[in-house]
Scaffold this motif. Structure first.
Motif, PDB file in Angstrom:
ATOM      1  N   UNK A   1      30.449  35.685   2.846  1.00 47.54           N
ATOM      2  CA  UNK A   1      29.090  35.159   2.698  1.00 47.54           C
ATOM      3  C   UNK A   1      28.220  35.581   3.883  1.00 47.54           C
TER       4      UNK A   1
ATOM      5  N   UNK B   1      24.822  37.736   3.752  1.00 48.69           N
ATOM      6  CA  UNK B   1      23.593  37.143   4.286  1.00 48.69           C
ATOM      7  C   UNK B   1      22.986  38.037   5.365  1.00 48.69           C
TER       8      UNK B   1
ATOM      9  N   UNK C   1      21.237  40.960   3.697  1.00 45.08           N
ATOM     10  CA  UNK C   1      19.996  40.556   3.027  1.00 45.08           C
ATOM     11  C   UNK C   1      18.905  40.304   4.068  1.00 45.08           C
TER      12      UNK C   1
ATOM     13  N   UNK D   1      17.562  43.494   5.529  1.00 39.17           N
ATOM     14  CA  UNK D   1      16.636  44.207   4.633  1.00 39.17           C
ATOM     15  C   UNK D   1      15.301  43.495   4.511  1.00 39.17           C
ATOM     16  N   UNK D   2      15.347  42.172   4.519  1.00 40.06           N
ATOM     17  CA  UNK D   2      14.082  41.418   4.474  1.00 40.06           C
ATOM     18  C   UNK D   2      13.243  41.708   5.706  1.00 40.06           C
TER      19      UNK D   2
ATOM     20  N   UNK E   1      21.499  29.443   8.129  1.00 35.64           N
ATOM     21  CA  UNK E   1      21.452  30.290   6.922  1.00 35.64           C
ATOM     22  C   UNK E   1      20.442  29.717   5.927  1.00 35.64           C
ATOM     23  N   UNK E   2      19.718  30.584   5.288  1.00 31.03           N
ATOM     24  CA  UNK E   2      18.698  30.171   4.329  1.00 31.03           C
ATOM     25  C   UNK E   2      19.316  29.321   3.209  1.00 31.03           C
TER      26      UNK E   2
ATOM     27  N   UNK F   1      19.452  31.055  -0.210  1.00 32.48           N
ATOM     28  CA  UNK F   1      20.549  32.024  -0.225  1.00 32.48           C
ATOM     29  C   UNK F   1      21.879  31.302  -0.433  1.00 32.48           C
ATOM     30  N   UNK F   2      22.063  30.258   0.342  1.00 26.17           N
ATOM     31  CA  UNK F   2      23.341  29.548   0.319  1.00 26.17           C
ATOM     32  C   UNK F   2      23.647  28.983  -1.074  1.00 26.17           C
TER      33      UNK F   2
ATOM     34  N   UNK G   1      24.345  31.834  -3.453  1.00 24.72           N
ATOM     35  CA  UNK G   1      25.636  32.457  -3.149  1.00 24.72           C
ATOM     36  C   UNK G   1      26.777  31.610  -3.701  1.00 24.72           C
ATOM     37  N   UNK G   2      26.720  30.310  -3.386  1.00 24.00           N
ATOM     38  CA  UNK G   2      27.820  29.432  -3.806  1.00 24.00           C
ATOM     39  C   UNK G   2      27.955  29.399  -5.327  1.00 24.00           C
TER      40      UNK G   2
ATOM     41  N   UNK H   1      27.046  33.990  -6.889  1.00 26.30           N
ATOM     42  CA  UNK H   1      27.252  35.298  -6.270  1.00 26.30           C
ATOM     43  C   UNK H   1      28.195  36.199  -7.074  1.00 26.30           C
TER      44      UNK H   1
ATOM     45  N   UNK I   1      22.367  42.721  -3.067  1.00 22.72           N
ATOM     46  CA  UNK I   1      21.451  42.361  -1.971  1.00 22.72           C
ATOM     47  C   UNK I   1      19.995  42.392  -2.449  1.00 22.72           C
ATOM     48  N   UNK I   2      19.688  43.426  -3.221  1.00 21.93           N
ATOM     49  CA  UNK I   2      18.318  43.545  -3.750  1.00 21.93           C
ATOM     50  C   UNK I   2      17.987  42.338  -4.646  1.00 21.93           C
TER      51      UNK I   2
ATOM     52  N   UNK J   1      19.132  39.290  -4.302  1.00 18.95           N
ATOM     53  CA  UNK J   1      18.823  38.171  -3.401  1.00 18.95           C
ATOM     54  C   UNK J   1      17.393  38.272  -2.876  1.00 18.95           C
ATOM     55  N   UNK J   2      17.023  39.493  -2.487  1.00 15.40           N
ATOM     56  CA  UNK J   2      15.686  39.664  -1.918  1.00 15.40           C
ATOM     57  C   UNK J   2      14.622  39.291  -2.944  1.00 15.40           C
ATOM     58  N   UNK J   3      14.801  39.801  -4.182  1.00 16.11           N
ATOM     59  CA  UNK J   3      13.785  39.495  -5.207  1.00 16.11           C
ATOM     60  C   UNK J   3      13.788  38.002  -5.557  1.00 16.11           C
TER      61      UNK J   3
ATOM     62  N   UNK K   1      12.125  35.993  -2.824  1.00 13.75           N
ATOM     63  CA  UNK K   1      10.676  36.176  -2.785  1.00 13.75           C
ATOM     64  C   UNK K   1       9.980  35.442  -3.922  1.00 13.75           C
TER      65      UNK K   1
END
Lengths: 398, 177
Positions: A27, A31, A34, A37-38, B1-2, B5-6, B9-10, B13, B35-36, B38-40, B43
């Protein structure tokens, strides 16, 4: 392994047996990537608004083409490599005469298929692919949809002829076509019906309420294609689409801050038509690029756009020039020594020129010195009327 | 950690990763594209508004990310069905398979190869329905389609898969006999 028969159940079972694939990264590792990249994105100025970027690219391309045109490459008289290119193009353009057996098999619909699908056959009796005024009886009209290719690179207009039905609007029938079209039969991407509801507002505009689970604005490709799908409404005389999302005015776009409430459709888009080939047929397909002048589009139609898998619609060896443009009629003059491709490619070329002329607002094209008075249903002794709509398909609605 | 995201992910993912792996058929690409996603998602999470379920919303983003990736890869276009060379169909093991698939039995390896012969939409439906074990309704949410469209596409996808599987097993049978 000897030849095996697989039932649908076998395949479903086998698919369920596919191994579970897990990401082996931790994880923290994900993280970290990510976050990195952000941060990179925040640090580098991003081109947020494509509407700003595209005109710049278009202007650079236009300036380049004006330069090319000024050096008279477009309408050159010398045609040294002509005959070799002719051979190549003939090979390229005559591949759809025979379809392998497997396709015929595929067309023998099963009972289940008939439940779901509508019969689409390509209008192949004549070589002409578009719909012309003379193809329409008094009570008939056309409906056109822009359908994405499988890679979402091109929006391919396909058109059907329908009859006026009392008590049903053109939009009712348009929705029938969206529900009934079988894109896969055409070798295109499954796209319709749109995930929302259209309603007629007044003459010249419609409204579209997208359902809350729509996915059109989640990525660049999807968003571009969504607007291209709305662009097809220009064929029905629609200039504006009022957009709603779950009954709230406006839709939130991928890279925009403000919601878009009205999408305006340009009646002519100044694009050339090129050839897009699927496994079933060739479609005359608009270029993604708009140009100031039709001469620039003709140049692009001779070179093709490899990136978009769009083949040239005008063979390089065909030599013609624009001799006159008035608001209604474009006059072309072909060189007396020019060669023409085989019949099918010749018709693609004529239709591509006509459809391009339509996109630039012309009503007629006069083909001078084309070396024949008639071909198929074209009468070259007088200006030829541009088609009503491109790429006719036959769709039997059930 | 965001926290966004967390949570994602849990809960999701491995679903995101597996969905992308089967679409792009490569672990490293799937890692990048995850990863992309997650970014989208991060946002645009404020626009989620409980549209459909969070899971299908995220997977629909994953699908869009994969489509954007396919567009970047020029030669990713499907092999036209009519031009497919059935006589010389090449299912031999020398084609590079991801390690996870290469160690599987013959039928799984064959299925993985034949899956690629389906259109991208058909593959998405098969992956969502049978590999990810999602319902017709969930698959429709991911694709933004009606349920009947998912059923039609599923049917056509299985039909196409069947043709390729049978052609391939015949071809391989010919090799051994």
């Amino acid at each position: 392994m000897s030849k095996k028969q697989f039932s649908e159940k076998d395949l479903q079972r086998l698919l369920r047996e596919m191994p579970l694939i897990e990401d082996q990264r931790s994880k923290d590792e994900v993280f970290h990537m990510v976050k990195k990249r952000l941060q990179e994105e925040m640090e580098s100025p991003r081109q947020r608004r494509r509407p700003i970027l595209w005109p710049v690219i278009a202007s650079i391309a236009a300036m380049f083409l004006i330069f090319v045109l000024s050096t008279s490459l477009l309408f050159r008289n010398d045609d040294l490599a002509g005959s070799n290119q002719a051979e190549l193009d003939r090979e390229q353009f005559t591949m759809e005469d025979e379809l392998p057996e497997i396709v015929l098999e595929e067309n023998q619909s099963t009972t289940q298929d008939q439940l779901f699908t509508n019969e689409i056959k390509i209008a192949d009796a004549a070589l002409r692919t578009a719909i012309y005024e003379e193809d329409l009886a008094g009570n008939e009209f056309t409906l056109t949809l822009n359908v994405p290719d499988e890679m979402f690179q091109n929006a391919i207009p396909v058109s059907v002829i329908v009859q006026d039905i009392e008590g049903r609007t053109w939009l009712d029938q348009y929705i029938d076509v969206m529900n009934g079209i079988n894109e896969e039969e055409l070798g295109l991407a499954e796209y319709y019906p749109l995930n929302g509801t259209f309603t007629l507002t007044d003459a010249g505009s419609v409204s579209l309420n997208l359902n809350s689970n729509h996915t059109y604005t989640m990525g660049t490709a999807g968003e571009t294609m969504f607007f291209k799908s709305l662009d097809a409404l220009k064929y029905q005389g629609i200039a504006e689409v009022h957009l709603f999302e779950n009954f709230e005015p406006g839709i939130q776009l991928h890279h925009e801050d403000e919601k878009l409430t009205v999408y305006s459709i340009r009646p002519t888009q100044n694009t050339g038509y090129l050839l897009y080939e699927t496994d079933r047929q060739v479609f005359l397909t608009p270029s993604p690029n708009s140009y100031e002048t039709i001469g620039e589009s003709f140049q692009e139609m001779k070179t093709g756009i490899e990136k978009n898998e769009l083949a040239p619609s005008i063979p390089d060896f065909v030599d013609f020039k624009i001799i006159h443009e008035n608001p209604d009629t474009l006059s072309l003059s072909f060189s007396p020594t020019t060669e023409f491709p085989d019949d099918r490619s010749f018709v693609y070329m004529i239709e591509a020129i006509l459809l391009t002329a339509k996109e630039f607002g012309f009503q007629y094209v006069h083909f001078n010195n084309i070396g024949m008075d008639h071909f198929q249903d074209f009468d070259f002794t007088k200006p030829v009327h541009v088609p009503v709509a491109p790429n006719r398909i036959q769709l039997t609605l059930q | 950690m965001d926290s966004v995201f967390e949570e994602i992910y849990e809960k999701y993912h491995q679903d995101i990763f597996q969905f992308l792996f089967y679409l792009v058929r490569d672990r490293h690409k799937a890692e990048d594209l995850t990863q992309e996603v997650y970014i989208r998602v991060m946002k645009s999470i404020d626009r989620f508004e409980n549209r459909s379920s969070l899971k299908t919303w995220i997977l629909s983003i994953a699908r869009n990310v994969a489509i954007d990736q396919f567009r970047k890869e020029k030669n990713k276009r499907n092999i036209p069905f009519s031009q497919f060379d059935w006589k010389n169909i090449d299912f031999a093991d020398h084609q590079k398979l991801p390690e996870e698939i290469a160690v599987q039995n013959e039928r799984i390896r064959l299925l993985f190869r034949c899956l690629k012969m389906c259109t991208v939409d058909q593959q998405t439906v098969l992956i969502a329905r049978f590999i990810q074990d999602l319902s017709i309704a969930e698959t429709a949410e991911i694709l933004g389609w009606t349920e009947s469209k998912v059923k039609t596409t599923q049917h056509r996808a299985l039909k196409r898969l069947k043709k390729f599987m049978e052609a391939a097993s015949e071809k391989e049978g010919g090799h051994h006999e």
